[in-house]
Design a protein around this motif. Structure first.
Motif, short mmCIF file in Angstrom:
data_model
loop_
_atom_site.label_atom_id
_atom_site.label_comp_id
_atom_site.label_asym_id
_atom_site.label_seq_id
_atom_site.Cartn_x
_atom_site.Cartn_y
_atom_site.Cartn_z
N LEU B 46 0.80 -1.21 0.00
CA LEU B 46 0.00 0.00 0.00
C LEU B 46 0.84 1.28 0.00
CD1 LEU B 46 -3.15 -0.66 2.19
CD2 LEU B 46 -2.98 -0.15 -0.24
N PRO B 47 1.90 1.35 0.85
CA PRO B 47 2.68 2.60 0.83
C PRO B 47 3.25 2.90 -0.55
CG PRO B 47 3.26 1.27 2.74
CD PRO B 47 2.34 0.44 1.90
N SER B 48 3.79 1.88 -1.24
CA SER B 48 4.35 2.18 -2.57
C SER B 48 3.27 2.61 -3.53
CB SER B 48 5.13 0.98 -3.13
OG SER B 48 5.07 -0.13 -2.33
N VAL B 49 2.10 1.97 -3.45
CA VAL B 49 1.02 2.34 -4.36
C VAL B 49 0.60 3.78 -4.11
CG1 VAL B 49 -1.37 1.88 -4.96
CG2 VAL B 49 0.19 -0.03 -4.61
N MET B 50 0.40 4.11 -2.82
CA MET B 50 -0.04 5.46 -2.50
C MET B 50 1.02 6.47 -2.92
SD MET B 50 -2.86 4.67 -1.35
CE MET B 50 -3.74 5.94 -0.51
N ASP B 51 2.29 6.14 -2.68
CA ASP B 51 3.39 7.03 -3.04
C ASP B 51 3.39 7.30 -4.53
OD1 ASP B 51 4.60 7.75 -0.81
OD2 ASP B 51 6.53 6.75 -1.22
N ALA B 52 3.34 6.23 -5.31
CA ALA B 52 3.39 6.36 -6.76
C ALA B 52 2.21 7.19 -7.25
CB ALA B 52 3.39 4.99 -7.41
N ARG B 53 1.07 6.95 -6.61
CA ARG B 53 -0.14 7.66 -6.98
C ARG B 53 0.02 9.16 -6.76
NH1 ARG B 53 -5.91 5.36 -4.99
NH2 ARG B 53 -5.67 3.60 -6.39
N SER B 54 0.49 9.51 -5.56
CA SER B 54 0.60 10.95 -5.29
C SER B 54 1.72 11.56 -6.13
CB SER B 54 0.82 11.21 -3.80
OG SER B 54 1.98 10.55 -3.37
N ASP B 55 2.76 10.76 -6.44
CA ASP B 55 3.81 11.24 -7.34
C ASP B 55 3.21 11.63 -8.68
OD1 ASP B 55 5.90 11.07 -5.69
OD2 ASP B 55 6.67 9.13 -6.43
N ARG B 56 2.39 10.74 -9.21
CA ARG B 56 1.81 11.01 -10.53
C ARG B 56 0.83 12.17 -10.49
NH1 ARG B 56 1.39 5.50 -10.77
NH2 ARG B 56 -0.80 5.73 -10.19
N ARG B 60 1.25 15.92 -12.71
CA ARG B 60 0.39 16.48 -13.75
C ARG B 60 -0.27 17.77 -13.29
NH1 ARG B 60 -4.39 11.89 -13.82
NH2 ARG B 60 -5.50 12.69 -12.02
N GLU B 61 0.18 18.29 -12.17
CA GLU B 61 -0.30 19.61 -11.74
C GLU B 61 0.26 20.66 -12.70
OE1 GLU B 61 -2.16 20.70 -8.98
OE2 GLU B 61 -2.76 18.57 -8.91
N GLY B 172 4.52 24.73 -17.44
CA GLY B 172 5.13 23.42 -17.23
C GLY B 172 4.16 22.51 -16.50
N TRP B 173 4.54 21.26 -16.41
CA TRP B 173 3.72 20.27 -15.68
C TRP B 173 4.53 19.69 -14.54
CZ3 TRP B 173 -1.28 19.78 -17.27
CH2 TRP B 173 -1.58 20.21 -18.57
#
Lengths: 174, 744, 229
Positions: B46-56, B60-61, B172-173
């Motif tokens: 879960l931590p890696s999934v959540m991390d990757a998610r918030s990274d992505r 794209r902000e 920029g993104w």
């Protein structure tokens, strides 16, 4: 143990000399107590007198060992009766029972039947003792138990022999 | 040391044994522990999934500030499609070196579009028929994993040359991820949730290591007989359970990697993840690898502490020692005290100190498995058993209720947690439903065009929409009150106002103040409103207060009363014919040509409401989670029940031989499973409801009960009891066959 | 008149022929010892006779309380179960008492299964325990009693329903001589008092001596050995 019945049983296989009879008897039943010639001839003459055996010819030469004996019909009947009558259950009758089993096998009769008849007789006595035990005091119980344990030993021997009858038959017939 | 290793090795050898039976036992243990390990590995991912998610998400902000003229213009647009939400950017590329958002390899030209795989699939399917008119662009590619939050996201990047610069420049993104991310209390709550969910898994692993324990005890007793000291037998036993645990680890990793490719097919968006990201963190992986064998060894040693002493393995059934209650009550009492102490302390204005609340909840949750063995024991000892079947079960539980109580203890924690959460959800949902009820008489689409948009064109397009009965223009403004509150102002004829709020006897010339969701009227006569955009002030004249709370609270002003008010923007209230299915979608399609220039919001009874959608997700996740843990607990119960049947083969066979009907024996098994489960369900419902009431009281909200949810869970528990019993029956049948009479 | 009669029973377990064309007749109230070496099929004969095991071939007839003839081998499992519960009693070598019930509850169990009230059932059970001189262990669990006490509790349980036949499979097999004698004495005395027949499987002649007659099983064949008392 009845020597007379044993000799009769041995004669069922065919006429023999007295000497042959002694040898056959010693070989099968007399491991620790071989027969004396005297016993053989006194027994044979008793059987002769009772009409259970006949003289079946004399070979050349002299002396009783030259006489051949054969079993009569009365003799066969006597053996028959002996085999099918259980021994009175009492200690130390293995010798007789063993002889009965071997002779039954030798003569092609059912050894199992001999054993079963005997075990039934044993159990009847044991039942008797068990009943007496239930009604008696402690002394009675102890005495009955003594007999019961001995009878049980006999019965166990009967069981064991029954289980090995085929093996014994093979050995006896060899 | 050498001795230790060789003793352990002997244990492993005994476990592997070579006979078919011992292999079967090892396989069972492997599967049992393996299931647990796989679940733990997913949790550890879960931590890696959540991390990757918030990274992505951060990548794209939009970076809105930069040097020089804007290279790219972007308009974000999102709207509901039935119960799904479609979102994306309309982009106008001004310079060839304009920054490209993550997930696509180039910027879409005018009339081109990139779709996320899920959106492409939806548009291709018959289900997406009504969505297609909104995306007439030419599809030039799909958005890759780097540009998506989760695999099911409905996302797009469309090119549109007519976007004008209006504070929508993109330089920029990707922005730096905010440190910490999660609020610490929320983080703590998640940890508590995970612990609660993982507790039954740990229990299950413990139970699985005890599979075929009776046989093993006999074997070890034989070792004692030939002269092995108790300490060595302990080592050998540890070796045996170690073999099972290691097999379990292997199976667990196998299951994990076998299931991983399918995590992107989870239908709940928030739970689905990209398979490549589901990777347990090294620290947690190590913890699992170490903890499972340790747990296996410790549980088997604990369970054997009585048998290990007896060289003959003949442990006489002694009267079990009664459990003491006082220390078991400590966590519950402290937890309740902590929560009660917080009641009323949290008000609308004061920021609560949440730590006592969180600790109270955790203590109360932990109190359940601690208290349950004692409670099961007490209840069972008070029972005498009416029917023979019940008597058999009760007596059996009286001898050993510990194992069953431990297993159901895990279930109880999950159930209590689920019930509490459901109650809290129900409380919030009740408000939402109240709104829904008010809106049940409405069916409208609120359309907010951009300032610059062609208003009359949009109105005309909407008028042609299928199922549209009327289009009203509503002028709006937004202002602040002197007391610090805000008020929204809607100016429209009565025909439109009555669509948005339940205003009885609407008359032109009147002003209506609809209560906000807090229950306060939006504004009172004499309040001075400062308009946000113009800074002008306006004093509220006589208003009529409309009762009933609403999330569309505000001032509703009829045209005749609006003199002197300058509205800032306009929107349309599109009245829909409730008899036309999907009227809202048709209306949205009618104005598809204005793509990024309009926002629309549906008011009425439907399931597209954002709040409802979230509730749906949370509720489904909750249900799935508790169902999964219940299944794990049922598997544990099954293992225990099978083991008991095996152990009691002989008496069972004799009972069947003496004519005890199999039905009676089966019913006694049913009772044996049902009693602990019933007690634990009662306890967890009581705890869950009590906790729910306390927590809701602490937050000063209204108490609501989710009887349907509670009923559903109770039903599931009943069903599981029957299922476990049914699965035990074949082994009961085997045990009670005449062959069971033959001595081993 | 025969109470229980088996004819031409055959039963195989895989390739092992446990019974081959065996027969036996039990009369009301008699104590019959089934003897024979181990592996001869004694227990299988008992299981078939009691309707625990359906034979491959052959018939078993039983004359019930009402004097009507019932064919065990034609009954279904449920009917046989009920017959065993109501008309038969069982005593095995070991492991027959439910370990989690007290001795009293163990004895009361068959009565309660037949629908008797708990209180009445336990009163009857207590009487039987007293009769077998083990009322002292009534409230203990089987695991807390000695082997001899356990067997007596088992006999009480077998007799409590007033069965017509008691099947005892090596009931003294796990006991020493003295305890074995006590158990046999109590079993046969109680059976004679209640008029129950006893089918006693044993390989011990001293145990068989408590019977009225014996049947010998050898290689799956049985032989009735009848003796007048």
């Amino acid at each position: 143990m009845s020597i007379g019945h044993a000799l009769l049983g041995l004669l069922e296989g065919g006429p023999r000399h007295g000497y042959d009879l002694k040898r056959a008897y010693d070989e099968r039943f007399g491991q620790d107590r071989p027969l004396h010639y005297g016993q053989v001839y006194s027994t044979l003459s008793r059987l002769l007198k009772n009409g259970l055996v006949t003289e079946a010819g004399v070979e050349a030469g002299d002396g009783p060992e030259r006489k051949r004996y054969a079993i009569t019909d009365a003799g066969v009947t006597d053996v028959e009766r002996w085999l099918s009558t259980p021994e009175k259950p009492e200690p130390y009758l293995q010798n007789t029972l063993y002889a009965k089993v071997v002779l039954a096998l030798l003569s092609g009769r059912s050894a199992t039947e001999v054993l079963d008849t005997q075990r039934a007789a044993h159990l009847t006595t044991m039942r008797e003792l068990t009943r007496r035990k239930a009604d008696g005091d402690l002394a009675d119980q102890l005495i009955c138990d003594f007999a019961l344990f001995h009878l049980e030993a006999d019965l166990r021997w009967l069981e064991l022999t029954a289980a090995r009858v085929d093996q014994l038959a093979a050995e006896v017939m060899r | 040391m050498k001795r230790v290793v060789s003793d352990l090795a002997l244990g492993v050898r005994l476990a592997v044994g070579g006979s078919r039976k011992s292999w079967a036992r090892l396989a069972l243990q492997g599967v049992g522990i393996g299931l647990g390990v796989a679940l733990l590995l997913f949790a550890a991912s879960l931590p890696s999934v959540m991390d990757a998610r918030s990274d992505r998400e951060a990548s794209r902000e939009i970076v809105a500030e930069g040097n020089g003229p804007a290279p790219l213009l972007a308009e974000h647009q999102g709207h509901a499609f039935r119960s799904d939400y479609v979102a994306g950017h309309y982009l106008n590329t001004l310079r060839p070196d304009a920054p490209v958002p993550p997930g696509i390899d180039r910027l879409p030209g005018d009339g081109e579009i990139f779709l996320s795989p899920a959106l492409a699939k939806l548009l291709d399917s018959p289900r997406g028929e009504l969505l297609r008119p909104r995306f007439p662009q030419k599809v030039v590619g799909t958005i890759g994993q780097a540009g998506l939050q989760n695999p099911n996201e409905l996302q797009f990047y469309a090119g549109s040359a007519n976007i004008k610069e209006d504070g929508n420049a993109v330089h920029g993104w990707g922005v730096a991820k905010q440190g910490g991310g999660m609020n610490p209390v929320l983080w703590l709550l998640s940890v508590v949730g995970l612990v609660v969910l993982l507790f039954p898994v740990l229990v299950f692993v413990g139970v699985a290591t005890r599979l075929a324990a009776a046989q093993r005890d006999r074997r070890l007793a034989a070792l004692r007989l030939v002269g092995a000291a108790a300490s060595r037998v302990r080592l050998i036993a540890s070796g045996e359970s170690l073999a099972g645990a290691l097999a379990g680890l292997a199976v667990g990793f196998g299951i994990f990697f076998a299931v991983r490719p399918f995590v992107d097919q989870i239908s709940i968006n928030e739970l689905s993840a990209f398979p490549s990201e589901v990777m347990p963190t090294p620290a947690l992986t190590l913890t699992v690898i170490v903890a499972v064998p340790v747990l296996a060894v410790v549980t088997s040693l604990l369970a054997m502490r009585r048998t290990i002493i007896e060289p003959l393995g003949v442990v006489r059934n002694q009267k079990p020692v009664h459990r003491r209650v006082w220390w078991r009550l400590v966590p519950v009492v402290v937890g309740v005290a902590l929560l009660v102490s917080q009641i009323g302390k949290i008000t609308q204005t004061e920021k609560p100190d949440q730590w006592p609340v969180v600790f109270g909840i955790v203590l109360l949750m932990l109190g359940i498995p601690v208290l349950l063995p004692w409670l099961v024991e007490r209840v069972v000892f008070l029972m005498k058993g009416g029917t023979p079947a019940l008597q058999l079960a009760v007596r059996r539980l009286q001898l050993d209720s510990g194992t069953a109580a431990r297993v159901v203890g895990g279930v109880a924690v999950v159930l209590a947690g689920t019930v509490t959460l459901q109650m809290m959800l129900a409380g919030v949902e009740k408000e939402v439903q109240a709104n829904e009820k008010k809106q049940a008489s409405f069916s409208y689409l609120s359309v907010k065009p951009r300032q610059s948009a062609d208003l009359s064109g949009i109105a005309a397009a909407l008028g042609k929409g299928k199922g549209v009965t009327a289009v009203h223009r509503v002028d709006t403004a937004w202002g602040s009150l002197d007391n610090g509150g805000y008020v929204s102002i809607n100016i429209a004829p009565c025909a439109a106002l009555t669509q948005e709020a339940a205003i009885p006897n609407c008359t032109d010339g009147k002003i209506y103040a609809v209560r906000e969701s807090t229950g306060q009227p939006a504004a009172q006569a004499g309040d001075v409103v400062t308009f946000r955009q113009s800074g002008e002030k306006w004093t509220v004249p006589q208003v009529e207060v409309i009762d009933g709370t609403s999330n569309t609270g505000g001032l509703f002003i009829t045209p005749a009363a609006a003199r002197g008010l300058v509205p800032y923007s306009a929107e349309f209230l599109v009245v829909l014919d409730p008899a036309v299915p999907d009227a809202a979608e048709h209306a949205r399609n009618a104005m598809a040509g204005y793509s990024w220039q309009v926002y629309s919001y549906f008011g009425g009874q439907d399931d597209t409401n954002e709040a409802e959608r979230v509730f749906g997700v949370v509720r489904r996740a909750l249900l799935a989670g508790s169902l999964l843990t219940l299944l794990v607990a049922a598997a544990s119960l099954l293992v225990v029940a099978l083991e008991q049947v095996r152990e009691r083969r002989r008496p069972l066979a004799v009972m069947a031989a003496s004519g005890v009907p199999r039905g009676t024996l089966a019913r006694s098994l049913l009772w044996q499973n049902a009693l602990p489960l019933a007690i634990s369900t009662a306890v967890s419902l009581a705890t869950g409801i009590g906790l729910g009431v306390l927590v809701i009281r602490v937050f000063g909200a209204e108490v609501a009960f989710d009887w349907a949810g509670i009923g559903l869970i109770t039903g599931i528990v009943v069903g599981l009891t029957f299922a476990v019993t049914a699965l035990t029956l074949p082994s009961l049948r085997r045990a009670t066959g005449a062959l069971g009479l033959r001595s081993e | 008149m025969s109470l229980l009669r088996a004819e031409g029973l055959s039963k195989s377990f895989g390739k092992t022929h446990a019974l081959e064309d065996a027969g036996i007749t039990i009369r009301a109230g008699e104590v019959v010892a089934v003897m024979g070496p181990s592996g001869s099929g004694k227990s299988t004969l008992l299981h078939c006779l009691a309707g625990i095991l359906p034979p491959d071939r052959g018939t078993v007839h039983y004359r019930d309380h009402f004097g009507s003839d019932r064919e065990l081998t034609a009954m279904n499992d449920g009917e046989r179960s009920e017959l065993r519960r109501t008309e038969f009693g069982f005593v095995f070598q070991f492991g027959q008492l439910v370990p989690e019930l007290t001795c009293l509850e163990n004895v009361a169990l068959p009565l309660r299964l037949s629908g008797m009230k708990r209180k009445n059932a336990e009163r009857a059970a207590r009487d039987w325990l007293a009769r077998l001189e083990v009322d002292g262990v009534a409230d203990q669990r089987p695991g807390e009693t000695s082997g001899g006490q356990g067997q007596r509790v088992a006999i009480a349980r077998a007799l409590v329903t007033g069965p017509k036949v008691i099947f005892a499979d090596e009931p003294t097999g796990a006991l020493d001589s003295l305890n074995g004698e006590r158990v046999m004495h109590l079993l046969t005395t109680a059976a004679r008092e209640t008029g129950a027949a006893v089918v006693l499987v044993t390989h011990e002649p001293r145990v068989a001596a408590y019977s009225d007659r014996e049947v010998v099983v050898r290689d799956g064949r049985s032989r009735d050995v009848e003796f007048a008392r």
